[in-house]
Write a protein that holds these residues in place. Structure first.
Motif, PDB file in Angstrom:
ATOM      1  N   SER A 165      26.316   8.798   3.654  1.00  0.00           N
ATOM      2  CA  SER A 165      25.046   9.113   3.002  1.00  0.00           C
ATOM      3  C   SER A 165      23.939   8.220   3.547  1.00  0.00           C
ATOM      4  N   LEU A 166      22.990   8.834   4.234  1.00  0.00           N
ATOM      5  CA  LEU A 166      21.846   8.073   4.720  1.00  0.00           C
ATOM      6  C   LEU A 166      20.881   7.791   3.567  1.00  0.00           C
ATOM      7  N   PRO A 167      20.371   6.566   3.466  1.00  0.00           N
ATOM      8  CA  PRO A 167      19.376   6.289   2.421  1.00  0.00           C
ATOM      9  C   PRO A 167      18.096   7.068   2.704  1.00  0.00           C
ATOM     10  N   THR A 168      17.492   7.595   1.679  1.00  0.00           N
ATOM     11  CA  THR A 168      16.271   8.382   1.845  1.00  0.00           C
ATOM     12  C   THR A 168      15.036   7.495   1.747  1.00  0.00           C
ATOM     13  N   CYS A 169      13.930   8.007   2.218  1.00  0.00           N
ATOM     14  CA  CYS A 169      12.636   7.318   2.112  1.00  0.00           C
ATOM     15  C   CYS A 169      11.820   7.977   0.998  1.00  0.00           C
ATOM     16  N   LEU A 170      11.361   7.194   0.070  1.00  0.00           N
ATOM     17  CA  LEU A 170      10.576   7.705  -1.049  1.00  0.00           C
ATOM     18  C   LEU A 170       9.125   7.918  -0.648  1.00  0.00           C
ATOM     19  N   PRO A 171       8.440   8.864  -1.266  1.00  0.00           N
ATOM     20  CA  PRO A 171       7.017   9.057  -0.972  1.00  0.00           C
ATOM     21  C   PRO A 171       6.152   7.990  -1.633  1.00  0.00           C
ATOM     22  N   ALA A 172       4.885   7.991  -1.291  1.00  0.00           N
ATOM     23  CA  ALA A 172       3.925   7.132  -1.984  1.00  0.00           C
ATOM     24  C   ALA A 172       3.680   7.683  -3.385  1.00  0.00           C
ATOM     25  N   PRO A 173       3.273   6.855  -4.331  1.00  0.00           N
ATOM     26  CA  PRO A 173       2.961   7.368  -5.677  1.00  0.00           C
ATOM     27  C   PRO A 173       1.803   8.366  -5.620  1.00  0.00           C
ATOM     28  N   ASP A 174       1.773   9.239  -6.584  1.00  0.00           N
ATOM     29  CA  ASP A 174       0.641  10.151  -6.717  1.00  0.00           C
ATOM     30  C   ASP A 174      -0.572   9.403  -7.284  1.00  0.00           C
ATOM     31  N   LYS A 175      -1.738   9.994  -7.064  1.00  0.00           N
ATOM     32  CA  LYS A 175      -2.942   9.430  -7.658  1.00  0.00           C
ATOM     33  C   LYS A 175      -2.860   9.553  -9.177  1.00  0.00           C
ATOM     34  N   GLN A 176      -3.163   8.479  -9.877  1.00  0.00           N
ATOM     35  CA  GLN A 176      -3.069   8.495 -11.328  1.00  0.00           C
ATOM     36  C   GLN A 176      -4.464   8.523 -11.961  1.00  0.00           C
ATOM     37  N   GLN A 177      -4.499   8.780 -13.241  1.00  0.00           N
ATOM     38  CA  GLN A 177      -5.762   8.745 -13.976  1.00  0.00           C
ATOM     39  C   GLN A 177      -6.307   7.322 -13.982  1.00  0.00           C
ATOM     40  N   GLU A 178      -7.615   7.201 -14.015  1.00  0.00           N
ATOM     41  CA  GLU A 178      -8.211   5.870 -14.037  1.00  0.00           C
ATOM     42  C   GLU A 178      -7.771   5.125 -15.291  1.00  0.00           C
ATOM     43  N   THR A 179      -7.440   3.859 -15.101  1.00  0.00           N
ATOM     44  CA  THR A 179      -6.941   3.045 -16.211  1.00  0.00           C
ATOM     45  C   THR A 179      -8.045   2.303 -16.945  1.00  0.00           C
ATOM     46  N   GLY A 180      -9.196   2.156 -16.303  1.00  0.00           N
ATOM     47  CA  GLY A 180     -10.254   1.348 -16.893  1.00  0.00           C
ATOM     48  C   GLY A 180     -10.046  -0.139 -16.710  1.00  0.00           C
ATOM     49  N   ILE A 181      -9.001  -0.515 -15.974  1.00  0.00           N
ATOM     50  CA  ILE A 181      -8.701  -1.931 -15.727  1.00  0.00           C
ATOM     51  C   ILE A 181      -9.323  -2.344 -14.399  1.00  0.00           C
ATOM     52  N   LYS A 182     -10.063  -3.401 -14.403  1.00  0.00           N
ATOM     53  CA  LYS A 182     -10.747  -3.863 -13.197  1.00  0.00           C
ATOM     54  C   LYS A 182      -9.766  -4.579 -12.272  1.00  0.00           C
ATOM     55  N   ALA A 183      -9.777  -4.196 -11.017  1.00  0.00           N
ATOM     56  CA  ALA A 183      -8.926  -4.849 -10.029  1.00  0.00           C
ATOM     57  C   ALA A 183      -9.507  -6.198  -9.642  1.00  0.00           C
ATOM     58  N   ASP A 184      -8.627  -7.127  -9.279  1.00  0.00           N
ATOM     59  CA  ASP A 184      -9.058  -8.437  -8.794  1.00  0.00           C
ATOM     60  C   ASP A 184      -9.217  -8.396  -7.274  1.00  0.00           C
ATOM     61  N   ALA A 185     -10.150  -9.178  -6.768  1.00  0.00           N
ATOM     62  CA  ALA A 185     -10.359  -9.256  -5.321  1.00  0.00           C
ATOM     63  C   ALA A 185      -9.294 -10.143  -4.682  1.00  0.00           C
ATOM     64  N   VAL A 186      -8.790  -9.716  -3.540  1.00  0.00           N
ATOM     65  CA  VAL A 186      -7.845 -10.541  -2.778  1.00  0.00           C
ATOM     66  C   VAL A 186      -8.622 -11.696  -2.153  1.00  0.00           C
ATOM     67  N   PRO A 187      -8.179 -12.930  -2.327  1.00  0.00           N
ATOM     68  CA  PRO A 187      -8.926 -14.069  -1.777  1.00  0.00           C
ATOM     69  C   PRO A 187      -9.003 -14.014  -0.254  1.00  0.00           C
ATOM     70  N   LYS A 188     -10.065 -14.531   0.294  1.00  0.00           N
ATOM     71  CA  LYS A 188     -10.251 -14.539   1.742  1.00  0.00           C
ATOM     72  C   LYS A 188      -9.431 -15.623   2.432  1.00  0.00           C
ATOM     73  N   GLN A 189      -8.936 -16.558   1.652  1.00  0.00           N
ATOM     74  CA  GLN A 189      -8.110 -17.618   2.223  1.00  0.00           C
ATOM     75  C   GLN A 189      -7.195 -18.141   1.131  1.00  0.00           C
ATOM     76  N   ILE A 190      -5.977 -18.525   1.510  1.00  0.00           N
ATOM     77  CA  ILE A 190      -5.013 -19.090   0.583  1.00  0.00           C
ATOM     78  C   ILE A 190      -5.112 -20.607   0.637  1.00  0.00           C
ATOM     79  N   ALA A 191      -5.208 -21.237  -0.513  1.00  0.00           N
ATOM     80  CA  ALA A 191      -5.361 -22.694  -0.580  1.00  0.00           C
ATOM     81  C   ALA A 191      -4.230 -23.398   0.165  1.00  0.00           C
ATOM     82  N   GLY A 192      -4.611 -24.360   1.006  1.00  0.00           N
ATOM     83  CA  GLY A 192      -3.628 -25.131   1.758  1.00  0.00           C
ATOM     84  C   GLY A 192      -3.228 -24.521   3.083  1.00  0.00           C
ATOM     85  N   TYR A 193      -3.768 -23.336   3.392  1.00  0.00           N
ATOM     86  CA  TYR A 193      -3.400 -22.642   4.621  1.00  0.00           C
ATOM     87  C   TYR A 193      -4.639 -22.277   5.427  1.00  0.00           C
TER      88      TYR A 193
END
Length: 474
Positions: free
Chosen positions: A163-191
């Protein structure tokens, strides 16, 4: 509401935790930044920057699906459970989904998080995603983990045929949650951020990873069995960094190889077979990490090799680290690592064997240095490779198999093109001399050092040391 905790699985497609979370209702993705722990684990700046850049790309993809990304920060992994519980309470999330990781500390962290969620009456779902088979699911007839790769591969082949393992699809687009996303930092502290050259060599994002996978399987893989040993040509997949960050899954790689090889993985094109075997080596070392946890703790896989009298030679270790050993192919490889954050696989074996056999310096110093430099630094694969070269690990090279760096250089970089790229101060030498510069030329130029050791004499020294070690345990 479901939380999906992303770690080294920064992709939409074939992501088990993300897909299963999306099947249970609205999803909020969450990442936990723990730079102090990453530093303790010797993660390289180029690796952390690559992870951060891929997280940026993934955040954009998630936003198109209305999946917000929350960013948490912690001093140490021990804080993970409480931070995730607090986020679940804030968002009224009822479940946490994540893909398992396999180092000892990672397992302890994940077990603590799962226990904390269960204690609060919340659902916690964990998945085998970073590898093809759950650790401990491929066992000998006696019920123990394999210690020899060829036996492990045979059973893996059998399972894949069933049995070959299958590849799953990407999630479907969901309804808006109203939750604000956080910004990914431009640099990681110490690096420090990666250099412009490193970023150009390793573009981030699923699209970049998929393009490289397609290029490899369609144009390079057919000759992989022979071209992979030539450091001056683009003959390897260069997908390891994407696999380590989880921008690609091993299932995606396996299916791409099979598709390009007329549906076969253990027959047909030799290049395809060889590459699938490399994917299984990666799998093998992950299973070893879980089933023999001492390798996570700076211990030799073979206990009888713990007491080898390694040499304490800091100047020689530093010369090796900086590519100043006087052995051109070794220096070229080490400089490639310092500049790009990556090293050609054959040269990883060659430089590791030079350190542990010719210099007789403890493999743990080399293992740590590689982790501190590699964009594809992976505890299981790095440890497995180092212990193979040092003759202390599973499936290790017999102690009497010691690569001669000059012989290897002449065989795999015959014209010296790779050496000229990274050791330009001897670029004027002929293709015959460049592998072992004549002593009179070295004295004429102060830019390149004389060899640290005589390869033949140092080989004999290593043979004597390892033979005595073996005699003590007979």
């Amino acid at each position: 509401m479901q939380l999906c905790w992303l770690r080294n699985d920064l992709r939409l497609h074939d992501n088990h935790a993300l897909w299963h979370a999306s099947q249970n209702g609205p999803v909020v993705a969450v990442c936990l930044l723990t730079p102090d722990t990453w530093l303790e684990h010797d993660d390289a700046p180029v690796k952390v920057d690559f992870w951060r850049r891929n997280l940026e790309h993934l955040s954009e993809q998630l936003s198109r699906l209305n999946i917000p990304l929350k960013i948490l920060s912690a001093d140490k992994w021990a804080d993970a459970a409480q931070l995730l519980l607090d986020l679940a309470a804030d968002l009224d999330a009822q479940a946490l989904f994540f893909n398992d990781e396999y180092g000892v500390h990672e397992q302890q962290r994940d077990d603590a998080v799962a226990a904390a969620f269960t204690a609060q009456g919340l659902q916690c779902e964990r998945f085998t995603d970073l590898i093809l088979f759950k650790p401990g699911s491929l066992l000998t007839q006696a019920g123990s983990m394999f210690k020899v790769y060829s036996q492990f591969r045979k059973q893996a082949y059998q399972r894949l045929h069933e049995s070959l393992p299958t590849c799953l699809p990407a999630p479907d687009k969901q309804q808006e949650t109203g939750i604000k996303a956080d910004a990914v930092p431009k640099q990681i502290a110490g690096y420090q951020p990666a250099s412009a050259q490193q970023r150009s060599l390793w573009p981030a994002g699923e699209d970049a990873a998929s393009e490289r996978l397609a290029l490899f399987t369609e144009q390079i893989m057919a000759d992989y069995d022979s071209a992979r040993d030539l450091p001056d040509v683009d003959g390897t997949s260069r997908l390891s960094a994407y696999l380590v960050a989880g921008v690609l899954s091993p299932r995606q790689c396996l299916h791409a190889a099979i598709s390009a090889n007329q549906g076969e993985f253990d027959s047909g094109n030799p290049g395809a077979i060889t590459w699938v075997n490399e994917l299984l080596w990666r799998e093998f070392y992950k299973h070893i990490l879980v089933c023999y946890p001492r390798v996570s703790m700076h211990r030799a896989f073979r206990p009888e090799m713990e007491s080898i009298p390694w040499r304490d030679d800091s100047p020689a270790l530093e010369a090796w680290q900086q590519g100043r050993t006087g052995i051109p192919i070794i220096d070229a490889a080490m400089r490639q690592l310092l500049t790009t954050g990556w090293m050609h696989n054959r040269l990883r074996m060659l430089t590791a064997m030079f350190l542990t056999k010719n210099l007789l310096i403890d493999w743990k110093h080399g293992e740590r240095w590689f982790m501190q430099q590699l964009i594809d630094g992976d505890l299981a694969a790095n440890n497995g490779g180092w212990q193979w070269s040092a003759s202390t690990g599973t499936d290790s090279a017999p102690y009497f198999r010691i690569f001669n760096a000059v012989t290897q250089s002449r065989k795999f970089d015959p014209q010296g093109d790779f050496i000229r790229t990274w050791v330009p101060e001897i670029g004027h030498l002929s293709s015959k001399q460049i592998h072992q510069p004549p002593v009179d030329d070295l004295f004429a130029s102060s830019d390149y050092p004389a060899p640290l050791v005589d390869l033949s004499q140092s080989r004999r020294r290593a043979l004597d040391v390892f033979k005595q070690q073996g005699d003590q345990h007979d």
